[in-house]
Motif scaffolding. Structure first.
Motif, PDB file in Angstrom:
ATOM      1  N   ARG A  14       0.837  -1.101  -0.050  1.00 49.65           N
ATOM      2  CA  ARG A  14      -0.008   0.006  -0.109  1.00 49.65           C
ATOM      3  C   ARG A  14       0.847   1.385  -0.090  1.00 49.65           C
ATOM      4  NH1 ARG A  14      -0.519   4.691   2.804  1.00 49.65           N
ATOM      5  NH2 ARG A  14       0.194   3.449   4.747  1.00 49.65           N
ATOM      6  N   VAL A  50      -9.455   4.484  -2.239  1.00 49.95           N
ATOM      7  CA  VAL A  50      -9.609   6.035  -2.072  1.00 49.95           C
ATOM      8  C   VAL A  50      -9.970   6.382  -3.554  1.00 49.95           C
ATOM      9  CG1 VAL A  50      -7.634   6.013  -0.206  1.00 49.95           C
ATOM     10  CG2 VAL A  50      -7.024   5.995  -2.795  1.00 49.95           C
ATOM     11  N   SER A  51     -10.115   7.785  -3.742  1.00 51.45           N
ATOM     12  CA  SER A  51     -10.407   8.141  -5.109  1.00 51.45           C
ATOM     13  C   SER A  51      -9.428   7.830  -5.989  1.00 51.45           C
ATOM     14  CB  SER A  51     -10.515   9.412  -4.893  1.00 51.45           C
ATOM     15  OG  SER A  51     -10.612  10.351  -6.329  1.00 51.45           O
ATOM     16  N   VAL A  55      -5.202   8.826  -6.232  1.00 55.09           N
ATOM     17  CA  VAL A  55      -4.069   7.856  -5.986  1.00 55.09           C
ATOM     18  C   VAL A  55      -4.424   6.769  -7.192  1.00 55.09           C
ATOM     19  CG1 VAL A  55      -2.866   6.386  -4.888  1.00 55.09           C
ATOM     20  CG2 VAL A  55      -3.781   8.229  -3.751  1.00 55.09           C
ATOM     21  N   GLY A  86     -15.475   4.668   0.397  1.00 54.68           N
ATOM     22  CA  GLY A  86     -14.344   3.690   0.075  1.00 54.68           C
ATOM     23  C   GLY A  86     -14.704   2.418   1.114  1.00 54.68           C
ATOM     24  N   ARG A  89     -17.088   0.186  -1.111  1.00 50.77           N
ATOM     25  CA  ARG A  89     -16.435  -0.653  -2.003  1.00 50.77           C
ATOM     26  C   ARG A  89     -15.512  -1.861  -1.310  1.00 50.77           C
ATOM     27  NH1 ARG A  89     -12.136   2.975  -4.368  1.00 50.77           N
ATOM     28  NH2 ARG A  89     -11.661   1.132  -5.653  1.00 50.77           N
ATOM     29  N   ASN A 112      -3.977  16.014   1.479  1.00 48.76           N
ATOM     30  CA  ASN A 112      -4.333  14.547   1.345  1.00 48.76           C
ATOM     31  C   ASN A 112      -5.508  14.079   1.384  1.00 48.76           C
ATOM     32  OD1 ASN A 112      -2.901  11.943   1.396  1.00 48.76           O
ATOM     33  ND2 ASN A 112      -3.551  11.629   3.429  1.00 48.76           N
ATOM     34  N   ASN A 114      -8.358  16.930   1.214  1.00 51.75           N
ATOM     35  CA  ASN A 114      -9.107  17.953   0.666  1.00 51.75           C
ATOM     36  C   ASN A 114     -10.091  18.277   1.703  1.00 51.75           C
ATOM     37  OD1 ASN A 114     -10.034  19.865  -1.272  1.00 51.75           O
ATOM     38  ND2 ASN A 114     -11.532  18.453  -1.801  1.00 51.75           N
ATOM     39  N   VAL A 142      -2.567   8.614  12.210  1.00 56.01           N
ATOM     40  CA  VAL A 142      -2.424   9.820  12.044  1.00 56.01           C
ATOM     41  C   VAL A 142      -0.992  10.269  11.405  1.00 56.01           C
ATOM     42  CG1 VAL A 142      -2.030  11.931  13.665  1.00 56.01           C
ATOM     43  CG2 VAL A 142      -3.661  10.180  14.187  1.00 56.01           C
ATOM     44  N   SER A 143      -1.107  11.271  10.481  1.00 57.26           N
ATOM     45  CA  SER A 143       0.105  11.713   9.788  1.00 57.26           C
ATOM     46  C   SER A 143       0.712  13.009  10.305  1.00 57.26           C
ATOM     47  CB  SER A 143      -0.197  11.824   8.246  1.00 57.26           C
ATOM     48  OG  SER A 143      -0.266  10.512   7.545  1.00 57.26           O
ATOM     49  N   THR A 179       5.542  10.919   8.583  1.00 50.71           N
ATOM     50  CA  THR A 179       5.305  10.896   7.080  1.00 50.71           C
ATOM     51  C   THR A 179       6.664  11.484   6.444  1.00 50.71           C
ATOM     52  OG1 THR A 179       3.191  11.681   7.785  1.00 50.71           O
ATOM     53  CG2 THR A 179       3.640  11.683   5.419  1.00 50.71           C
ATOM     54  N   HIS A 208       4.977   4.301  12.676  1.00 48.44           N
ATOM     55  CA  HIS A 208       4.971   4.170  11.314  1.00 48.44           C
ATOM     56  C   HIS A 208       6.142   5.286  10.718  1.00 48.44           C
ATOM     57  CE1 HIS A 208       2.973   3.842   7.287  1.00 48.44           C
ATOM     58  NE2 HIS A 208       3.494   4.929   6.998  1.00 48.44           N
ATOM     59  N   TYR A 243       1.118  12.812  -1.782  1.00 49.96           N
ATOM     60  CA  TYR A 243       0.912  14.185  -1.252  1.00 49.96           C
ATOM     61  C   TYR A 243       1.776  14.458  -0.068  1.00 49.96           C
ATOM     62  CZ  TYR A 243      -3.223  13.470  -4.199  1.00 49.96           C
ATOM     63  OH  TYR A 243      -3.932  13.040  -5.406  1.00 49.96           O
TER      64      TYR A 243
HETATM   65  P1  HMG Z   1     -12.500  15.005  -2.765  1.00 50.45           P
HETATM   66  O1  HMG Z   1     -12.073  15.158  -4.158  1.00 50.45           O
HETATM   67  O2  HMG Z   1     -12.697  16.320  -2.049  1.00 50.45           O
HETATM   68  O3  HMG Z   1     -13.652  14.035  -2.738  1.00 50.45           O
HETATM   69  O4  HMG Z   1     -11.354  14.028  -2.094  1.00 50.45           O
HETATM   70  P2  HMG Z   1     -15.195  14.151  -3.526  1.00 50.45           P
HETATM   71  O5  HMG Z   1     -15.911  13.244  -2.441  1.00 50.45           O
HETATM   72  O6  HMG Z   1     -15.603  15.140  -3.964  1.00 50.45           O
HETATM   73  O7  HMG Z   1     -14.925  12.908  -4.598  1.00 50.45           O
HETATM   74  C1  HMG Z   1     -14.203  13.191  -5.791  1.00 50.45           C
HETATM   75  C2  HMG Z   1     -14.173  12.199  -6.884  1.00 50.45           C
HETATM   76  O8  HMG Z   1     -13.855  10.907  -6.103  1.00 50.45           O
HETATM   77  C3  HMG Z   1     -15.699  11.546  -7.076  1.00 50.45           C
HETATM   78  O9  HMG Z   1     -15.697  11.116  -8.472  1.00 50.45           O
HETATM   79  C4  HMG Z   1     -16.089  10.376  -5.889  1.00 50.45           C
HETATM   80  O10 HMG Z   1     -16.970   9.822  -6.287  1.00 50.45           O
HETATM   81  C5  HMG Z   1     -14.648   9.782  -6.125  1.00 50.45           C
HETATM   82  P3  HMG Z   1     -16.248  11.659  -9.607  1.00 50.45           P
HETATM   83  O11 HMG Z   1     -17.809  11.974  -9.380  1.00 50.45           O
HETATM   84  O12 HMG Z   1     -15.552  13.047  -9.813  1.00 50.45           O
HETATM   85  O13 HMG Z   1     -15.963  10.903 -10.779  1.00 50.45           O
HETATM   86  N1  HMG Z   1     -14.448   9.084  -4.750  1.00 50.45           N
HETATM   87  C6  HMG Z   1     -14.234   7.888  -4.484  1.00 50.45           C
HETATM   88  N2  HMG Z   1     -13.924   6.852  -5.557  1.00 50.45           N
HETATM   89  C7  HMG Z   1     -13.434   5.702  -5.299  1.00 50.45           C
HETATM   90  N3  HMG Z   1     -13.202   5.433  -3.727  1.00 50.45           N
HETATM   91  C8  HMG Z   1     -13.590   6.491  -2.854  1.00 50.45           C
HETATM   92  C9  HMG Z   1     -13.835   7.607  -3.316  1.00 50.45           C
HETATM   93  N4  HMG Z   1     -14.190   8.788  -2.578  1.00 50.45           N
HETATM   94  C10 HMG Z   1     -14.445   9.704  -3.439  1.00 50.45           C
HETATM   95  N5  HMG Z   1     -13.270   6.311  -1.537  1.00 50.45           N
HETATM   96  C11 HMG Z   1     -10.910  12.291  -0.871  1.00 50.45           C
HETATM   97  C12 HMG Z   1     -11.601  13.471  -0.926  1.00 50.45           C
HETATM   98  C13 HMG Z   1     -10.807  11.898   0.627  1.00 50.45           C
HETATM   99  C14 HMG Z   1     -11.750  11.054  -1.386  1.00 50.45           C
HETATM  100  C15 HMG Z   1      -9.487  12.287  -1.527  1.00 50.45           C
HETATM  101  O14 HMG Z   1      -9.011  13.105  -1.064  1.00 50.45           O
HETATM  102  C16 HMG Z   1      -8.581  10.951  -1.452  1.00 50.45           C
HETATM  103  O15 HMG Z   1      -9.216   9.889  -2.000  1.00 50.45           O
HETATM  104  N6  HMG Z   1      -7.569  11.095  -0.755  1.00 50.45           N
HETATM  105  C17 HMG Z   1      -6.792   9.864  -0.528  1.00 50.45           C
HETATM  106  C18 HMG Z   1      -5.099  10.182  -0.453  1.00 50.45           C
HETATM  107  C19 HMG Z   1      -4.438   9.169  -0.189  1.00 50.45           C
HETATM  108  O16 HMG Z   1      -4.753   8.028  -0.225  1.00 50.45           O
HETATM  109  N7  HMG Z   1      -3.069   9.420   0.393  1.00 50.45           N
HETATM  110  C20 HMG Z   1      -2.374   8.606   0.721  1.00 50.45           C
HETATM  111  C21 HMG Z   1      -2.727   7.551   1.980  1.00 50.45           C
HETATM  112  S1  HMG Z   1      -2.286   8.467   3.303  1.00 50.45           S
HETATM  113  C22 HMG Z   1      -0.344   8.125   3.585  1.00 50.45           C
HETATM  114  O17 HMG Z   1       0.104   7.569   3.058  1.00 50.45           O
HETATM  115  C23 HMG Z   1       0.055   8.231   5.065  1.00 50.45           C
HETATM  116  C24 HMG Z   1       0.361   7.060   5.787  1.00 50.45           C
HETATM  117  O18 HMG Z   1       1.198   6.085   5.187  1.00 50.45           O
HETATM  118  C25 HMG Z   1       0.626   7.395   7.394  1.00 50.45           C
HETATM  119  C26 HMG Z   1       2.214   8.448   7.152  1.00 50.45           C
HETATM  120  O19 HMG Z   1       3.039   8.123   6.669  1.00 50.45           O
HETATM  121  O20 HMG Z   1       1.970   9.562   7.739  1.00 50.45           O
HETATM  122  C27 HMG Z   1      -1.282   6.608   6.248  1.00 50.45           C
END
Ligand code: HMG
Ligand code: MG
Length: 300
Positions: A14, A50-51, A55, A86, A89, A112, A114, A142-143, A179, A208, A243
């Protein structure tokens, strides 16, 4: 003294693959997971729901889970879910272990998720409630717990307040994300103390660390010394975060396993098999693993 056993929470499939420039084919991802499980890793984070616009690297989440079948399911196969879409799904596929992921800082909440630090809880609340009602295992990340590339130092009390709120959502486990890899061992101790003062027991905490400054192993060993028993790591040191600028790979699982086995701590991991997995993966990605232990043991 050292504990008898430490749980490794494997994030390579992941956190590692979400940060690849190219999209890794779903069959390669599935084979990576199979090999990691065969090497004895018990807890393997599979992917994120996620969206796909945010990603694209993990847009194949459903396909990956389906193609792995039973291997991708159960308490020890978490997936990330930011919102109810999410969660839906993931539930459709029979997943029973999910992770929400919040930010301790405003800039990263915006970039990350929005969202804002406050609004992220509104997004996670229904996800956590449904997860608990359905009997799922729930992790809360928590990041930016130790520093933020845009905001600099992040006060320990600010981090601890966000951790308390994430834990209050009903999380079984809290994972403290460094992070961008800036944490040092003393900082780890100060944060764990602040969490203890807020009633968050060490046995619910995971750490982490990303290895940007080469401190991830030292930080993890310090957390273990202070009572933490779950350490996040990624095979071969894959990883980063799309991000967060200046985020490099996670602590390499092999580096952690080498240290722990040397201390007489059990992990269940067959180090030779894991190194072979990371060498295979580095061939798929076309570049060598940054892990010192992988390099040393594979003669690369
Ligand atoms: P948004 O653009 O504000 O969301 O993003 P929205 O509700 O306006 O939706 C936008 C579009 O995405 C729509 O599609 C939704 O249907 C779709 P459209 O109508 O435009 O075609 N959508 C989804 N599709 C599939 N699955 C979903 C989903 N949600 C919305 N779950 C949102 C807000 C939270 C969705 C977005 O910002 C997002 O997906 N962010 C995830 C980013 C991410 O994955 N980052 C990496 C993980 S965090 C990390 O790595 C840190 C960690 O390792 C710890 C550390 O190191 O600190 C964990
Ligand atoms: Mg990470």
């Amino acid at each position: 003294g050292a504990p008898d056993r430490v749980t490794i929470y494997e994030v390579g499939a992941r956190d590692g693959l979400q940060n690849e420039k190219s999209v890794v084919p779903v069959e390669v991802k599935a084979e990576f997971v199979r090999r990691m499980l065969a090497a004895g890793l018990e807890t393997v984070e599979i992917t994120s729901f996620v969206s796909p616009r945010w990603v694209p690297q993990l847009a194949d989440a459903a396909e990956l889970v389906s193609s792995l079948g039973e291997l991708a399911l159960g308490t020890h196969r978490p997936v990330l879910v930011p919102n109810e879409k999410g969660l839906d799904r993931a539930l459709d596929l029979g997943v029973s272990s999910v992770a929400i992921f919040g930010s301790a800082t405003e800039t990263f909440a915006a970039r990350n998720l929005n969202s804002t630090v406050l609004d992220q809880f509104t997004m996670f609340e229904p996800v956590a409630k449904r997860a608990k009602d359905d009997g799922l295992w729930l992790r809360a990340y928590v990041s930016m717990c130790f520093g933020d590339p845009w905001e600099g130092d992040v006060p320990v009390d600010q981090v601890a307040d966000v951790c308390r709120r994430m834990t209050d959502l009903g999380a079984d486990q809290l994972s403290l994300g460094d992070t961008i890899g800036v944490a040092t061992p003393g900082h780890v101790g100060r944060l764990l103390e602040a969490l203890d003062a807020r009633g968050i027991a060490t046995d619910r905490i995971a750490v982490h660390f990303h290895d940007t400054y080469g401190q991830a192993l030292a930080n993890s060993l310090e957390a273990i010394r202070l009572g933490v028993r779950t350490i996040d790591a990624s095979a071969g040191g894959l990883g980063g975060c799309p991000y967060a600028k200046s985020a490099t790979g996670n602590l390499a699982t092999e580096d952690l396993v080498w240290a722990l086995h040397g201390m007489g701590v059990e992990t269940g991991v067959d180090l030779g098999a894991l190194v072979a997995t990371s060498v295979w993966m580095s061939e798929q990605l076309g570049r060598p693993s940054p892990s010192r232990v992988v390099k040393a043991l594979s003669g690369e």
